[in-house]
Design an enzyme around this catalytic site. Sequence first.
Site, PDB file in Angstrom:
ATOM      1  N   ASP A 221     -31.715 -87.979 -34.391  1.00  0.00           N
ATOM      2  CA  ASP A 221     -30.050 -87.630 -34.374  1.00  0.00           C
ATOM      3  C   ASP A 221     -29.808 -85.969 -33.986  1.00  0.00           C
ATOM      4  OD1 ASP A 221     -26.357 -87.372 -34.013  1.00  0.00           O
ATOM      5  OD2 ASP A 221     -26.993 -88.744 -35.301  1.00  0.00           O
ATOM      6  N   HIS A 264     -18.591 -95.565 -29.612  1.00  0.00           N
ATOM      7  CA  HIS A 264     -17.021 -96.568 -29.099  1.00  0.00           C
ATOM      8  C   HIS A 264     -16.844 -95.470 -28.053  1.00  0.00           C
ATOM      9  CE1 HIS A 264     -17.453 -98.357 -33.122  1.00  0.00           C
ATOM     10  NE2 HIS A 264     -17.939 -99.303 -31.754  1.00  0.00           N
TER      11      HIS A 264
END
Length: 358
Positions: A221, A264
């Site tokens: 990440d 998303h």
Amino acid sequence: MATKTRETLTSEETEVTPQEVIWNHICGFPPLALLRCAIELGIPDILEKHESPITLADLASEIGCSRSSLHRVMRFLIHYKVFQEKPISETFVGYIQSPVSRLLTRHGKHSMADLVLLVSNPEMLAPWGKLSGWVLDNKELPFKAAYGKDLWEFIAANPDQSKLFNDGLACDARLTMAAVLEGCPQVFEGLGTLVDVGGNIGTAIGLIVEACPWINGVNFDLPHVVSSAPACRGVEHLGGNMFDHIPKADAVYMMFLDVVENLHDWADEECIAILRKCREAIPQDNGKVIIVDIVLEREEDHRFKGVRLVSDLTMMTYTNKGKERTLAEWSYVFHEAGFTRYTIKHIQAPQSVIEVYP
């Protein structure tokens, strides 16, 4: 003339009326608010530590609150089958846990408390009041209309909200991973290395490696995200930008609800771009990308249909380009990213497990 009882009414006479439908929607928020109230008062945890039913007086004493107010709260939650009553004597009853209330303890293995606290948070509810303006002109995002900032800027500027948000997503990740590992553990068989792209602080990959200790896990990440990730046996935390590169591994894992800057919030073009990076990171002969996400229009499973539709509208309310995808929409982005085939496995959760192959 005899009066009909509820049991003798015909099916037509017992159908829900239009007014009842509206009343049910009007009364839709209080159950969520009362779940939050119970968690904040610590009621599930108090009942969990008591081996026998606890009276109203004892429960009120332990919380330090009014008996009359607590009675009304408990009466409501018992009606909604959150807690249960059990006779103590001929005149007294006590409160006990139910399978539902055990999911509201703060530190239970399958606790949903942090997720309840997130979705019932007043700051998370306000953007829904701006939804009609977004539908009318698509000019100002509901979240930005409410706060003057998008979701990510708002979270970055409010540490308390950031913790609430991340705790809620970590809770969702634990619940989903439990369903994945129980429903289709075979997707991890034969893997030596697995990289979780956008893995936040490593919740998901940590659970995978714990259940599948033969896997060497990588939590990948942004650097500022992994810098706060706790040490986890079998997991290496790596910082980087997924749009630049993804570490090589036998398979790439992506569970989008486990991250803040998540897929998303990407348009199809960005989704395709990151999936191409995933394809480059895996062996072209036997590698795969494992995606855990919602697939809309799963006609064979109606239990979570409402949850999936709410999730789609949540994406529209909170994010810039967010949406849940239908099977046809997933198929399109997989094809455009250069993948040749995919399989879908259903689990006991709103999400599905999608295995995508070069």
